[in-house]
Design a protein around this motif. Structure first.
Motif, mmCIF file in Angstrom:
data_model
loop_
_atom_site.group_PDB
_atom_site.id
_atom_site.type_symbol
_atom_site.label_atom_id
_atom_site.label_comp_id
_atom_site.label_asym_id
_atom_site.label_seq_id
_atom_site.Cartn_x
_atom_site.Cartn_y
_atom_site.Cartn_z
ATOM 1 N N SER A 160 45.626 47.232 35.274
ATOM 2 C CA SER A 160 46.662 48.055 35.903
ATOM 3 C C SER A 160 46.164 49.469 36.162
ATOM 4 O O SER A 160 46.479 50.086 37.189
ATOM 5 N N SER A 161 45.358 49.995 35.231
ATOM 6 C CA SER A 161 44.809 51.342 35.403
ATOM 7 C C SER A 161 43.857 51.398 36.588
ATOM 8 O O SER A 161 43.873 52.346 37.388
ATOM 9 N N ILE A 162 43.006 50.380 36.714
ATOM 10 C CA ILE A 162 42.062 50.330 37.839
ATOM 11 C C ILE A 162 42.822 50.193 39.160
ATOM 12 O O ILE A 162 42.483 50.842 40.159
ATOM 13 N N ILE A 163 43.858 49.370 39.166
ATOM 14 C CA ILE A 163 44.658 49.175 40.381
ATOM 15 C C ILE A 163 45.354 50.473 40.788
ATOM 16 O O ILE A 163 45.403 50.822 41.972
ATOM 17 N N GLU A 164 45.875 51.204 39.817
ATOM 18 C CA GLU A 164 46.532 52.475 40.123
ATOM 19 C C GLU A 164 45.540 53.474 40.701
ATOM 20 O O GLU A 164 45.878 54.246 41.616
ATOM 21 N N GLU A 165 44.322 53.484 40.151
ATOM 22 C CA GLU A 165 43.297 54.387 40.688
ATOM 23 C C GLU A 165 42.953 54.015 42.133
ATOM 24 O O GLU A 165 42.702 54.887 42.966
ATOM 25 N N LEU A 166 42.944 52.714 42.421
ATOM 26 C CA LEU A 166 42.696 52.273 43.792
ATOM 27 C C LEU A 166 43.797 52.776 44.727
ATOM 28 O O LEU A 166 43.532 53.265 45.823
ATOM 29 N N LYS A 167 45.031 52.672 44.268
ATOM 30 C CA LYS A 167 46.171 53.105 45.085
ATOM 31 C C LYS A 167 46.142 54.598 45.345
ATOM 32 O O LYS A 167 46.619 55.063 46.397
ATOM 33 N N ASN A 168 45.595 55.354 44.409
ATOM 34 C CA ASN A 168 45.570 56.812 44.545
ATOM 35 C C ASN A 168 44.464 57.304 45.476
ATOM 36 O O ASN A 168 44.453 58.480 45.854
ATOM 37 N N GLN A 169 43.537 56.419 45.843
ATOM 38 C CA GLN A 169 42.448 56.823 46.728
ATOM 39 C C GLN A 169 42.936 56.909 48.174
ATOM 40 O O GLN A 169 43.729 56.092 48.626
ATOM 41 N N GLU A 170 42.442 57.908 48.861
ATOM 42 C CA GLU A 170 42.795 58.073 50.268
ATOM 43 C C GLU A 170 42.194 56.944 51.106
ATOM 44 O O GLU A 170 41.053 56.529 50.894
ATOM 45 N N ASN A 171 42.964 56.444 52.036
ATOM 46 C CA ASN A 171 42.538 55.394 52.962
ATOM 47 C C ASN A 171 42.320 54.040 52.287
ATOM 48 O O ASN A 171 41.617 53.179 52.811
ATOM 49 N N VAL A 172 42.898 53.866 51.101
ATOM 50 C CA VAL A 172 42.809 52.585 50.391
ATOM 51 C C VAL A 172 44.219 52.061 50.137
ATOM 52 O O VAL A 172 45.080 52.784 49.643
ATOM 53 N N SER A 173 44.459 50.818 50.506
ATOM 54 C CA SER A 173 45.751 50.191 50.231
ATOM 55 C C SER A 173 45.528 48.937 49.397
ATOM 56 O O SER A 173 44.483 48.278 49.498
ATOM 57 N N VAL A 174 46.498 48.615 48.558
ATOM 58 C CA VAL A 174 46.400 47.474 47.642
ATOM 59 C C VAL A 174 47.582 46.541 47.871
ATOM 60 O O VAL A 174 48.727 46.994 47.976
ATOM 61 N N VAL A 175 47.293 45.252 47.983
ATOM 62 C CA VAL A 175 48.350 44.246 48.104
ATOM 63 C C VAL A 175 48.107 43.170 47.051
ATOM 64 O O VAL A 175 46.967 42.826 46.749
ATOM 65 N N TYR A 176 49.185 42.675 46.476
ATOM 66 C CA TYR A 176 49.068 41.618 45.465
ATOM 67 C C TYR A 176 49.131 40.260 46.158
ATOM 68 O O TYR A 176 50.033 39.993 46.963
ATOM 69 N N ILE A 177 48.164 39.431 45.860
ATOM 70 C CA ILE A 177 48.084 38.108 46.468
ATOM 71 C C ILE A 177 47.812 37.070 45.382
ATOM 72 O O ILE A 177 47.571 37.415 44.220
ATOM 73 N N SER A 178 47.864 35.807 45.757
ATOM 74 C CA SER A 178 47.525 34.725 44.840
ATOM 75 C C SER A 178 46.086 34.272 45.087
ATOM 76 O O SER A 178 45.496 34.590 46.120
ATOM 77 N N GLN A 179 45.550 33.515 44.169
ATOM 78 C CA GLN A 179 44.161 33.068 44.262
ATOM 79 C C GLN A 179 43.906 32.266 45.545
ATOM 80 O O GLN A 179 42.879 32.437 46.203
ATOM 81 N N ASP A 180 44.837 31.413 45.903
ATOM 82 C CA ASP A 180 44.627 30.549 47.057
ATOM 83 C C ASP A 180 44.835 31.266 48.394
ATOM 84 O O ASP A 180 44.632 30.672 49.454
ATOM 85 N N GLN A 181 45.211 32.537 48.372
ATOM 86 C CA GLN A 181 45.381 33.314 49.605
ATOM 87 C C GLN A 181 44.114 34.060 49.996
ATOM 88 O O GLN A 181 44.025 34.575 51.116
ATOM 89 N N ILE A 182 43.145 34.127 49.105
ATOM 90 C CA ILE A 182 41.980 34.989 49.328
ATOM 91 C C ILE A 182 41.248 34.649 50.624
ATOM 92 O O ILE A 182 41.041 35.504 51.488
ATOM 93 N N THR A 183 40.852 33.393 50.776
ATOM 94 C CA THR A 183 40.068 33.010 51.955
ATOM 95 C C THR A 183 40.842 33.240 53.252
ATOM 96 O O THR A 183 40.319 33.811 54.214
ATOM 97 N N GLY A 184 42.104 32.826 53.272
ATOM 98 C CA GLY A 184 42.911 32.993 54.476
ATOM 99 C C GLY A 184 43.125 34.442 54.849
ATOM 100 O O GLY A 184 43.035 34.819 56.024
#
Length: 376
Positions: free
Chosen positions: A68-92
């Motif tokens: 969660s800490s790493i994800i929050e740091e990602l969200k705080n970076q400029e020009n970086v967006s984070v979306v939560y997905i499932s394992q089977d969504q990765i390739t698509g």
């Protein structure tokens, strides 16, 4: 000429140059080119948005969750967006470019960090090296930031990076498909352009214009054979001389190149059908070529352009040809997988044929009007 002196020659050349064509090339052409170059430079300086998909199975340790800490740091970076997905969504999602990278945090991620053996799995699309660097940098920056805040608890973290496509391919393999498309399309177009312009001098073009439908189809089918000769030469050079690796089916590559050559031939016929002079035909060719090179994704990804410029990109055959060839040569896709691109190319081919027929019909009508005027 006024006189044979050197000064007189200069005056004569200057006076002859005072026409629309010369002034256009000297004043308007550089202005248009600089506007396009300026736009390209602006796009190059614009960083692509980093879109990271996260699959978080981490249960944490007590009240602390390293993921969660790493994800929050990602969200705080400029020009970086984070979306939560499932394992089977990765390739698509990577294929659809909904995300540019995927992070998978294992169930015991935080616990393993305290034991100095944590693993973080990162999947990259793999074909865009610039985006790969940006994704890796964003994750590395976040991990380092969390490490600094948690007494280096994340320092023993190992990031396993996997490429969805392009594994084992070098830089040459990742860019050669662009030249395959460029050479095939442009040379096929030039062959048709030059050949039809020569026919205009001999009067054969006017005779072909008597039957516009048959004339256009005859030109395209007759000239595409010469365009097809380009394909084995290009492929043989790339494979046997350059040592290029083609992941997908060579048959699929050949079929797509045949379609690209056919589109190029049809565009050559189109340009000569709707213009009256050689200069007009080559001027139209130059304009379209510049648009193809600048806005098709050859050097700058189409995703970087604004929505209005993307409309131009998606009207160009080069855009779809590049996407189809990239998908087959690097990703190993089949013809069915690039069906949308192939349909788009066929639509552009059909439009070029129809407009060419209309152009030949106008040529025929113009010729009939001139003959009637002469009789009168």
């Amino acid at each position: 000429m006024e006189n044979d002196s050197f000064t007189g020659m200069i005056k004569h050349v200057f006076k002859n140059g005072l026409n629309k064509q010369t002034l256009g090339l000297a004043i308007i052409a550089p202005l248009i080119i600089m506007i396009i170059v300026g736009y390209m430079v602006t796009m190059v300086g614009t960083q692509d948005p980093v879109k990271i998909g996260v699959v978080n199975y981490d249960k944490g340790l007590g009240n602390f969750s390293a993921s969660s800490s790493i994800i929050e740091e990602l969200k705080n970076q400029e020009n970086v967006s984070v979306v939560y997905i499932s394992q089977d969504q990765i390739t698509g999602d990577l294929n659809d470019k909904t995300i540019s990278a995927a992070l998978v945090f294992p169930e015991n991620f935080t616990t393993d960090l305290t034991r100095k053996n944590a693993q973080l799995n990162m999947t990259l699309e793999g074909t865009d090296q610039t985006m790969n660097i940006l994704d890796s940098k964003a994750v590395s920056t976040s991990v380092t930031a969390v490490a600094a805040k948690t007494a280096n608890i994340t320092q023993p973290l190992t990031v396993n990076v996997n490429d969805l496509y392009g594994t084992g391919l070098d830089f040459t393999d990742l860019i050669l498909y662009r030249f395959m498309v460029l050479i095939t399309l442009v040379l096929s177009l030039i062959i048709a352009l030059v050949r039809v312009l020569q026919d205009k001098k001999t009067g054969l073009f006017s005779r072909m214009a008597v039957s516009p439908v048959k004339g256009v189809i005859a030109y395209i089918l007759g000239l595409c054979i010469f365009g097809f000769l380009i394909i084995p030469i290009v492929l043989a050079f790339l494979i046997f001389i350059m040592g290029a690796t083609i992941v997908g089916s060579l048959t699929s590559v050949v079929l797509v190149m045949l379609l690209i050559s056919l589109v190029g031939t049809s565009l050559g016929v189109l340009f000569t059908s709707i213009t009256q002079t050689r200069n007009q035909a080559f001027g139209l060719f130059a304009v379209v070529l510049i648009l193809q090179v600048v806005f098709s994704g050859l050097f700058i990804p189409v995703s970087r352009f604004d929505q209005y410029t993307q409309l131009v990109s998606y009207s160009l055959p080069f855009t779809y040809a590049l996407d189809a060839m990239k998908s087959i040569t690097i990703k190993g896709f089949s013809l069915a997988d690039v069906g949308t691109d192939l349909v788009a190319l066929l639509v552009i081919l059909a439009v070029a044929v129809i407009v060419s027929m209309a152009g030949l019909k106008l040529v025929q009508k113009s010729g009939d009007d001139q003959r009637n005027d002469q009789k009168v």
